[in-house]
Design a protein around this motif. Structure first.
Motif, mmCIF file in Angstrom:
data_model
loop_
_atom_site.group_PDB
_atom_site.id
_atom_site.type_symbol
_atom_site.label_atom_id
_atom_site.label_comp_id
_atom_site.label_asym_id
_atom_site.label_seq_id
_atom_site.Cartn_x
_atom_site.Cartn_y
_atom_site.Cartn_z
ATOM 1 N N MET A 63 -0.104 -9.128 -12.836
ATOM 2 C CA MET A 63 0.598 -8.244 -11.895
ATOM 3 C C MET A 63 1.714 -9.046 -11.226
ATOM 4 S SD MET A 63 1.331 -5.540 -10.352
ATOM 5 C CE MET A 63 0.090 -4.439 -11.018
ATOM 6 N N SER A 64 2.883 -8.466 -11.173
ATOM 7 C CA SER A 64 4.030 -9.135 -10.566
ATOM 8 C C SER A 64 3.821 -9.333 -9.059
ATOM 9 C CB SER A 64 5.293 -8.306 -10.789
ATOM 10 O OG SER A 64 6.359 -8.798 -10.001
ATOM 11 N N PRO A 65 4.275 -10.453 -8.507
ATOM 12 C CA PRO A 65 4.227 -10.640 -7.048
ATOM 13 C C PRO A 65 5.257 -9.810 -6.299
ATOM 14 C CG PRO A 65 5.262 -12.536 -8.097
ATOM 15 C CD PRO A 65 4.743 -11.663 -9.205
ATOM 16 N N VAL A 66 6.113 -9.100 -7.017
ATOM 17 C CA VAL A 66 7.170 -8.333 -6.358
ATOM 18 C C VAL A 66 6.610 -7.272 -5.415
ATOM 19 C CG1 VAL A 66 7.407 -6.492 -8.087
ATOM 20 C CG2 VAL A 66 9.405 -7.212 -6.773
ATOM 21 N N PHE A 67 5.365 -6.833 -5.646
ATOM 22 C CA PHE A 67 4.809 -5.764 -4.822
ATOM 23 C C PHE A 67 4.635 -6.170 -3.361
ATOM 24 C CE2 PHE A 67 3.791 -4.406 -9.078
ATOM 25 C CZ PHE A 67 4.056 -3.051 -9.028
ATOM 26 N N ASP A 68 4.631 -7.458 -3.083
ATOM 27 C CA ASP A 68 4.608 -7.885 -1.687
ATOM 28 C C ASP A 68 5.873 -7.452 -0.956
ATOM 29 O OD1 ASP A 68 2.102 -9.344 -1.541
ATOM 30 O OD2 ASP A 68 3.024 -10.812 -2.875
ATOM 31 N N SER A 78 14.144 -8.144 -0.708
ATOM 32 C CA SER A 78 13.982 -9.515 -1.179
ATOM 33 C C SER A 78 14.033 -10.466 -0.002
ATOM 34 C CB SER A 78 15.094 -9.863 -2.181
ATOM 35 O OG SER A 78 14.892 -11.159 -2.693
ATOM 36 N N GLY A 79 13.023 -11.327 0.071
ATOM 37 C CA GLY A 79 12.981 -12.346 1.105
ATOM 38 C C GLY A 79 12.884 -13.717 0.482
ATOM 39 N N ASP A 439 7.566 -14.366 7.124
ATOM 40 C CA ASP A 439 8.870 -13.966 6.590
ATOM 41 C C ASP A 439 8.769 -12.672 5.801
ATOM 42 O OD1 ASP A 439 11.783 -14.804 5.852
ATOM 43 O OD2 ASP A 439 10.844 -14.331 3.928
ATOM 44 N N THR A 440 7.757 -12.554 4.958
ATOM 45 C CA THR A 440 7.642 -11.366 4.103
ATOM 46 C C THR A 440 7.359 -10.119 4.913
ATOM 47 O OG1 THR A 440 6.866 -12.746 2.268
ATOM 48 C CG2 THR A 440 6.437 -10.374 2.124
ATOM 49 N N GLY A 447 13.255 -3.828 6.259
ATOM 50 C CA GLY A 447 13.663 -2.941 5.180
ATOM 51 C C GLY A 447 13.348 -1.495 5.490
ATOM 52 N N GLU A 448 12.175 -1.235 6.077
ATOM 53 C CA GLU A 448 11.841 0.139 6.445
ATOM 54 C C GLU A 448 12.711 0.622 7.604
ATOM 55 O OE1 GLU A 448 8.075 2.726 8.093
ATOM 56 O OE2 GLU A 448 7.752 1.422 6.363
ATOM 57 N N ILE A 449 13.002 -0.264 8.545
ATOM 58 C CA ILE A 449 13.894 0.115 9.646
ATOM 59 C C ILE A 449 15.245 0.557 9.093
ATOM 60 C CG2 ILE A 449 15.196 -0.800 11.617
ATOM 61 C CD1 ILE A 449 12.714 -2.661 12.101
ATOM 62 N N ALA A 450 15.778 -0.190 8.136
ATOM 63 C CA ALA A 450 17.059 0.180 7.525
ATOM 64 C C ALA A 450 16.941 1.470 6.722
ATOM 65 C CB ALA A 450 17.557 -0.962 6.639
#
Length: 468
Positions: A63-68, A78-79, A439-440, A447-450
């Motif tokens: 599973m990709s770590p991108v889901f974080d 992206s952080g 950071d994440t 990101g949700e605020i934006a």
């Protein structure tokens, strides 16, 4: 708590899976859903055939770590530590929690632990973070027992609009009668998946219900919350209904909380433990350790909201005089305090006394939220923090600003921006979680605020309604 996957640990897991496959539960199982919860509070999954469980237990599932770095709408930010197409993780099922999904015949479920390909714990895995906080308390011979209250709203059909599936009065027996078969099947399915239901009842908002489960260790409680939600969701689909655990289903109505109940216990011996929230000479009968643990949580509440009330929609729910706990204060049975202290009935307080965190909601990753609460409570224990006077006599919103200031009552952050700023500035959470998690979480929240910048409350409620 697992410390990496060496050869012997992989072999142990494979053997445990082999035993399950050789002597499966008394139901026909075809597949196992492996779940984890992402930073935005969405339960993600990969599934394997039941007959491949040995391979999955030993070597995991990719599973990709991108889901974080996923947002609530499945867009990706992206952080420094998450986001992008590079890398891979392995999902390993916790076989001790594997259960048949009574609401989904042929399926079983197990929470997944995420490891790197080298077999080390993924630094952003919230279940591992929670296990680490549990271990820190255990080193002091302390244990926390935890349970979540689950609120959800039921809508007719699968359309975008919310149409309450019941119309009876708040808390009214009419609502039980309207959906009696549905609620019966929810409880049967939970029992069939080994969940101990304590009570169920209609709630205040349109189409809203609440279900409580028995307390467990923190990791078990977070696992159970995931299982309860997905069971309710599955039963709802079978009835042509949809279930929402969102903090704000309708812009002009009260939202769904996911209240956390915590009690701190001392392990007197392997066979005996004592509840530190009762039997002492501190406030409301707390012991000194019970008070310090509670005070630590109270002190860090503004920062804790970034994981416990993690959505823009959360702050549409977290408003005064709505029983959401919008003020950073504590009180005996005060449902407007962010921390409600529950003594329980006379004669049972040594077992029942606990702390209820009212300001958390259904958008939270339960593992991350509990890890943060335990870290804050642990900091209170280390510092010997004491509680201010309780707010037992009044809704804090009914006091003027000067009186609230005199009594040490603070308003909690009124926006996700404010809670994220408090989160990033909180030294205790930074030390407990590490830079990658801080950071994440901050990147995903911003990101949700934006994502919802300039959106009306109605649009925000509609956008998150089907996501949680």
């Amino acid at each position: 708590m697992v410390q990496g996957l060496d050869k012997s640990e992989r072999a142990r897991r494979r053997q445990a899976a082999a035993s399950l496959v050789a002597a499966p539960p008394a139901v026909d199982l075809t597949a196992v859903a492996l779940t984890w919860v992402d930073t935005s509070g969405i339960t993600r999954t990969k599934a394997v055939p039941f007959k491949r469980l040995e391979e999955a237990a030993e070597w995991g599932v990719g599973m990709s770590p991108v889901f974080d770095a996923f947002l609530v709408d499945d867009s990706i930010v992206s952080g420094r530590y998450a986001g992008g197409p590079i890398g891979d993780l392995r999902l390993h099922p916790d076989l001790e929690r594997l259960v048949p999904l009574a609401a989904m015949p042929g399926w079983a479920w197990a929470p997944a632990e995420r490891f790197t390909q080298e077999g080390t714990e993924h630094s952003l895995d919230a279940r591992w973070l929670l296990s680490r906080e549990v271990a820190r308390l255990a080193a002091r011979d302390l244990q926390v027992l935890t349970a979540f209250e689950v609120e959800w709203a039921v809508s007719k059909g699968d359309g975008e609009d919310f149409v309450p599936a019941c119309t009876g009065p708040a808390y009214g027996m009419t609502r039980i009668a309207e959906l009696s078969d549905y609620l019966r099947d929810v409880m049967r399915a939970l029992e069939g998946s080994r969940v101990s239901v304590v009570q169920i009842h209609p709630e205040y908002a349109a189409g809203q219900y609440e279900l409580s489960v028995a307390h467990e260790d923190p990791v078990g409680a977070a696992d159970t919350l995931v299982l309860v939600r997905e069971t309710i969701r599955a039963v709802s689909f079978r009835y042509g209904l949809s279930a929402s655990f969102s903090p704000k289903v309708l812009a002009d109505s009260v939202g769904n909380g996911t209240h956390v109940h915590l009690s701190l216990w001392h392990r007197d011996s392997p066979e005996k433990r004592s509840n530190l929230m009762a039997g002492g000479d501190g406030p409301c009968g707390m012991t000194g350790q019970g008070e310090a643990f509670t005070a630590g949580i109270l002190e860090h509440l503004p920062a804790l909201l970034a994981v416990g009330a993690p959505s823009v929609a959360s702050y549409m729910r977290l408003i005064p005089s709505h029983w959401a706990g919008a003020f950073a204060c504590w009180g005996l049975e005060n449902r407007e305090a962010a921390l409600r202290f529950v003594q329980g009935p006379l004669g049972r307080r040594d077992q029942a006394a606990n702390l209820e965190v009212k300001c958390f909601d259904g958008a939270a990753n339960p593992y991350l939220a509990l890890a943060a609460l335990l870290a804050a409570g642990h900091a209170g224990l280390e510092a010997g923090t004491v509680l201010p006077d309780p707010v037992n006599d009044v809704d804090p919103a009914m006091l003027d600003a000067d009186e609230r200031e005199a009594r040490g009552i603070r308003a909690l952050p009124a926006s996700l921006e404010e809670s994220v700023a408090a989160f990033e500035a909180d030294a205790v959470l930074r030390e407990a979680f590490g830079e990658a998690v801080i950071d994440t979480v901050a990147v995903v929240r911003r990101g949700e605020i934006a994502l919802f910048a300039g959106a009306t409350p109605e649009r925000i409620a509609a956008a998150v309604r089907r996501r949680h």
